[in-house]
Design a protein around this motif. Structure first.
Motif, PDB file in Angstrom:
ATOM      1  N   GLY A 173     -75.059 -19.982 -59.513  1.00  0.00           N
ATOM      2  CA  GLY A 173     -73.756 -19.205 -59.034  1.00  0.00           C
ATOM      3  C   GLY A 173     -73.456 -18.147 -60.118  1.00  0.00           C
ATOM      4  O   GLY A 173     -72.239 -17.793 -60.075  1.00  0.00           O
ATOM      5  N   LYS A 174     -74.447 -17.870 -60.825  1.00  0.00           N
ATOM      6  CA  LYS A 174     -74.118 -16.730 -61.853  1.00  0.00           C
ATOM      7  C   LYS A 174     -73.989 -15.477 -60.982  1.00  0.00           C
ATOM      8  O   LYS A 174     -73.102 -14.504 -61.476  1.00  0.00           O
ATOM      9  CB  LYS A 174     -75.208 -16.516 -62.856  1.00  0.00           C
ATOM     10  CG  LYS A 174     -75.143 -15.700 -63.769  1.00  0.00           C
ATOM     11  CD  LYS A 174     -76.360 -15.635 -64.745  1.00  0.00           C
ATOM     12  CE  LYS A 174     -76.122 -14.635 -65.741  1.00  0.00           C
ATOM     13  NZ  LYS A 174     -77.095 -14.821 -67.154  1.00  0.00           N
ATOM     14  N   CYS A 175     -74.503 -15.290 -60.031  1.00  0.00           N
ATOM     15  CA  CYS A 175     -74.139 -14.212 -59.064  1.00  0.00           C
ATOM     16  C   CYS A 175     -74.128 -14.448 -57.893  1.00  0.00           C
ATOM     17  O   CYS A 175     -74.425 -15.518 -57.067  1.00  0.00           O
ATOM     18  CB  CYS A 175     -75.389 -13.190 -59.203  1.00  0.00           C
ATOM     19  SG  CYS A 175     -76.983 -13.928 -59.321  1.00  0.00           S
ATOM     20  N   ASP A 176     -73.436 -13.458 -56.913  1.00  0.00           N
ATOM     21  CA  ASP A 176     -73.210 -13.804 -55.493  1.00  0.00           C
ATOM     22  C   ASP A 176     -74.206 -13.022 -54.506  1.00  0.00           C
ATOM     23  O   ASP A 176     -74.648 -13.649 -53.698  1.00  0.00           O
ATOM     24  CB  ASP A 176     -71.778 -12.976 -55.080  1.00  0.00           C
ATOM     25  CG  ASP A 176     -70.535 -13.730 -55.740  1.00  0.00           C
ATOM     26  OD1 ASP A 176     -70.526 -15.077 -56.035  1.00  0.00           O
ATOM     27  OD2 ASP A 176     -69.895 -12.855 -56.311  1.00  0.00           O
ATOM     28  N   ALA A 229     -66.572  -2.623 -49.084  1.00  0.00           N
ATOM     29  CA  ALA A 229     -66.397  -3.406 -47.806  1.00  0.00           C
ATOM     30  C   ALA A 229     -65.799  -4.625 -47.992  1.00  0.00           C
ATOM     31  O   ALA A 229     -65.128  -4.862 -46.793  1.00  0.00           O
ATOM     32  CB  ALA A 229     -67.634  -3.252 -47.170  1.00  0.00           C
ATOM     33  N   LEU A 230     -66.064  -5.226 -49.052  1.00  0.00           N
ATOM     34  CA  LEU A 230     -65.451  -6.643 -48.981  1.00  0.00           C
ATOM     35  C   LEU A 230     -63.965  -6.550 -49.515  1.00  0.00           C
ATOM     36  O   LEU A 230     -63.411  -7.521 -49.749  1.00  0.00           O
ATOM     37  CB  LEU A 230     -66.289  -7.471 -50.026  1.00  0.00           C
ATOM     38  CG  LEU A 230     -67.232  -8.060 -49.605  1.00  0.00           C
ATOM     39  CD1 LEU A 230     -68.346  -8.354 -50.590  1.00  0.00           C
ATOM     40  CD2 LEU A 230     -67.158  -9.197 -48.599  1.00  0.00           C
ATOM     41  N   GLY A 231     -63.217  -5.245 -50.168  1.00  0.00           N
ATOM     42  CA  GLY A 231     -62.170  -5.116 -50.898  1.00  0.00           C
ATOM     43  C   GLY A 231     -62.101  -5.661 -52.110  1.00  0.00           C
ATOM     44  O   GLY A 231     -60.978  -6.063 -52.518  1.00  0.00           O
ATOM     45  N   LEU A 286     -67.937 -15.626 -48.850  1.00  0.00           N
ATOM     46  CA  LEU A 286     -67.206 -14.376 -48.321  1.00  0.00           C
ATOM     47  C   LEU A 286     -65.884 -14.599 -48.445  1.00  0.00           C
ATOM     48  O   LEU A 286     -65.120 -13.765 -48.998  1.00  0.00           O
ATOM     49  CB  LEU A 286     -67.412 -14.343 -46.682  1.00  0.00           C
ATOM     50  CG  LEU A 286     -66.799 -13.422 -46.114  1.00  0.00           C
ATOM     51  CD1 LEU A 286     -66.962 -11.774 -46.377  1.00  0.00           C
ATOM     52  CD2 LEU A 286     -66.790 -13.491 -44.552  1.00  0.00           C
ATOM     53  N   ASP A 287     -65.136 -15.833 -48.307  1.00  0.00           N
ATOM     54  CA  ASP A 287     -63.779 -16.093 -48.889  1.00  0.00           C
ATOM     55  C   ASP A 287     -63.670 -16.255 -49.991  1.00  0.00           C
ATOM     56  O   ASP A 287     -62.657 -15.668 -50.652  1.00  0.00           O
ATOM     57  CB  ASP A 287     -63.280 -17.333 -48.093  1.00  0.00           C
ATOM     58  CG  ASP A 287     -63.596 -17.432 -46.569  1.00  0.00           C
ATOM     59  OD1 ASP A 287     -63.178 -16.457 -45.842  1.00  0.00           O
ATOM     60  OD2 ASP A 287     -64.342 -18.501 -46.144  1.00  0.00           O
ATOM     61  N   THR A 288     -64.639 -16.959 -50.821  1.00  0.00           N
ATOM     62  CA  THR A 288     -64.646 -17.114 -52.395  1.00  0.00           C
ATOM     63  C   THR A 288     -64.383 -15.657 -53.136  1.00  0.00           C
ATOM     64  O   THR A 288     -63.601 -15.492 -53.728  1.00  0.00           O
ATOM     65  CB  THR A 288     -65.844 -17.766 -52.969  1.00  0.00           C
ATOM     66  OG1 THR A 288     -65.723 -19.026 -52.062  1.00  0.00           O
ATOM     67  CG2 THR A 288     -65.660 -18.183 -54.108  1.00  0.00           C
ATOM     68  N   VAL A 289     -65.354 -14.804 -52.491  1.00  0.00           N
ATOM     69  CA  VAL A 289     -65.468 -13.411 -53.338  1.00  0.00           C
ATOM     70  C   VAL A 289     -64.134 -12.802 -52.982  1.00  0.00           C
ATOM     71  O   VAL A 289     -63.633 -12.256 -53.912  1.00  0.00           O
ATOM     72  CB  VAL A 289     -66.553 -12.519 -52.673  1.00  0.00           C
ATOM     73  CG1 VAL A 289     -66.577 -11.223 -53.159  1.00  0.00           C
ATOM     74  CG2 VAL A 289     -67.919 -13.268 -53.244  1.00  0.00           C
ATOM     75  N   GLN A 290     -63.674 -12.823 -52.036  1.00  0.00           N
ATOM     76  CA  GLN A 290     -62.359 -12.157 -51.803  1.00  0.00           C
ATOM     77  C   GLN A 290     -61.183 -12.714 -52.255  1.00  0.00           C
ATOM     78  O   GLN A 290     -60.400 -11.887 -52.945  1.00  0.00           O
ATOM     79  CB  GLN A 290     -62.011 -12.083 -49.977  1.00  0.00           C
ATOM     80  CG  GLN A 290     -62.998 -11.349 -49.396  1.00  0.00           C
ATOM     81  CD  GLN A 290     -62.762 -11.251 -47.851  1.00  0.00           C
ATOM     82  OE1 GLN A 290     -62.249 -10.539 -47.244  1.00  0.00           O
ATOM     83  NE2 GLN A 290     -63.231 -12.402 -47.146  1.00  0.00           N
ATOM     84  N   SER A 291     -61.170 -13.877 -52.496  1.00  0.00           N
ATOM     85  CA  SER A 291     -59.964 -14.647 -53.420  1.00  0.00           C
ATOM     86  C   SER A 291     -60.237 -14.484 -54.735  1.00  0.00           C
ATOM     87  O   SER A 291     -59.217 -13.977 -55.472  1.00  0.00           O
ATOM     88  CB  SER A 291     -60.215 -16.207 -53.251  1.00  0.00           C
ATOM     89  OG  SER A 291     -60.019 -16.546 -51.787  1.00  0.00           O
ATOM     90  N   ARG A 292     -61.482 -14.188 -55.321  1.00  0.00           N
ATOM     91  CA  ARG A 292     -61.680 -13.955 -56.739  1.00  0.00           C
ATOM     92  C   ARG A 292     -61.491 -12.409 -57.042  1.00  0.00           C
ATOM     93  O   ARG A 292     -61.129 -12.161 -58.145  1.00  0.00           O
ATOM     94  CB  ARG A 292     -63.132 -14.187 -56.989  1.00  0.00           C
ATOM     95  CG  ARG A 292     -63.508 -13.895 -58.508  1.00  0.00           C
ATOM     96  CD  ARG A 292     -64.993 -13.949 -58.653  1.00  0.00           C
ATOM     97  NE  ARG A 292     -65.687 -15.075 -58.128  1.00  0.00           N
ATOM     98  CZ  ARG A 292     -66.961 -14.852 -57.377  1.00  0.00           C
ATOM     99  NH1 ARG A 292     -67.585 -13.906 -57.186  1.00  0.00           N
ATOM    100  NH2 ARG A 292     -67.465 -15.903 -57.096  1.00  0.00           N
TER     101      ARG A 292
END
Length: 264
Positions: free
Chosen positions: A99-102, A77-79, A35-41
């Motif tokens: 890790g190719k996909c979330d 929703a994740l921004g 959740l944090d990684t996706v938002q940072s990316r």
């Protein structure tokens, strides 16, 4: 205050500090959620096969379908931006583990074998396996026993739950593996196969799209099934977010609106 009570009080304070230090240390060592990684990316990587109408269909360099629009909703929703990664049914688990996909989205059936390796979101659709045949043959293939005969030619796309169902239930019928899940239904129309077994929603859509093909009892499928979104195993925080987003999408009517756009 006696010496004994003072000593007890000091011991309690020391234990409190020790507990706080232990808790703080545990928090510091907790792995970061996706959740944090996706938002940072700034991007959500979505694996999808692009060959499973009405859920996911690759067309002109992009994707369309129920789960494509819902993937965009999840990313919003994740921004973050949605980033689609095309995969194959046989590669879904490998791509998720690498890790190719979330998240993997696109009409994916929830199975216990898959559940051993990944998490699934809460189910978003109850579905099941149903045959699709030439309309003239509809009365011939009502049950598994009707289908499982040496003269029956069953065609199936490789690597997914359709193939797994066919091989588990048909021991006498001829089984042909056909690699293109988009044109596979044309093989039935052309007389090169007698039927295919797929999710009930898919055979309903194909019945409308291809005159001459008829779904067999799609509202009373041969097997109960559920669909969900494939998530990385062990990340309860990310799963909780996806589940809550899905719950709200259903509650506020967004899910139904998208579903009707591709099915009704």
């Amino acid at each position: 205050m006696t010496i004994v009570s003072t000593m007890l009080r000091c011991a309690a304070i020391a234990a409190g500090f020790l507990g706080l230090a232990t808790t703080t240390g545990a928090q510091a060592q907790a792995p970061q959620s996706l959740l944090d990684t996706v938002q940072s990316r700034g991007a959500l990587q979505i694996c999808t096969t692009g060959d499973y109408k009405p859920f996911t269909l690759a067309r002109d360099g992009s994707f369309e379908g129920i789960d494509i629009e819902l993937a965009k909703s999840l990313a919003k929703a994740l921004g973050v931006e949605p980033r689609f990664v095309q995969t194959k049914w046989a590669d879904l688990l490998t791509d998720m583990g690498s890790g190719k996909c979330d998240v993997a989205m696109g009409g994916i059936s929830v199975t216990l074998d898959r559940q051993k390796k990944v998490f699934f979101s809460a189910p978003y659709l109850v579905n099941g396996k149903a045959p699709i045949v030439r309309c003239a043959d509809k009365g011939k293939f009502q049950t598994v026993a009707d289908i499982d005969k040496p003269e029956t030619r069953v065609i199936v796309n490789p690597g997914g739950t359709n193939e797994r169902f066919v091989r588990a239930n048909f021991k006498q019928a001829k089984i042909e593996v056909y690699p293109d899940n988009v044109t596979i239904f044309d093989q039935i129309l052309a007389g090169k196969a007698d039927l295919m077994v797929a999710e009930s929603i898919e055979v309903k859509v194909q019945e409308k799209a291809k005159p001459g093909l008829c779904a067999v009892n799609p509202d009373e499928p041969l097997q109960y099934g559920e669909m969900g979104y494939m998530l990385p195993r062990g990340d309860a925080t990310f799963k909780a977010f996806v589940d809550q987003w899905l719950h709200l999408a259903k509650a506020n009517g967004e899910f139904a609106k998208i579903y009707d756009q591709f099915v009704r």
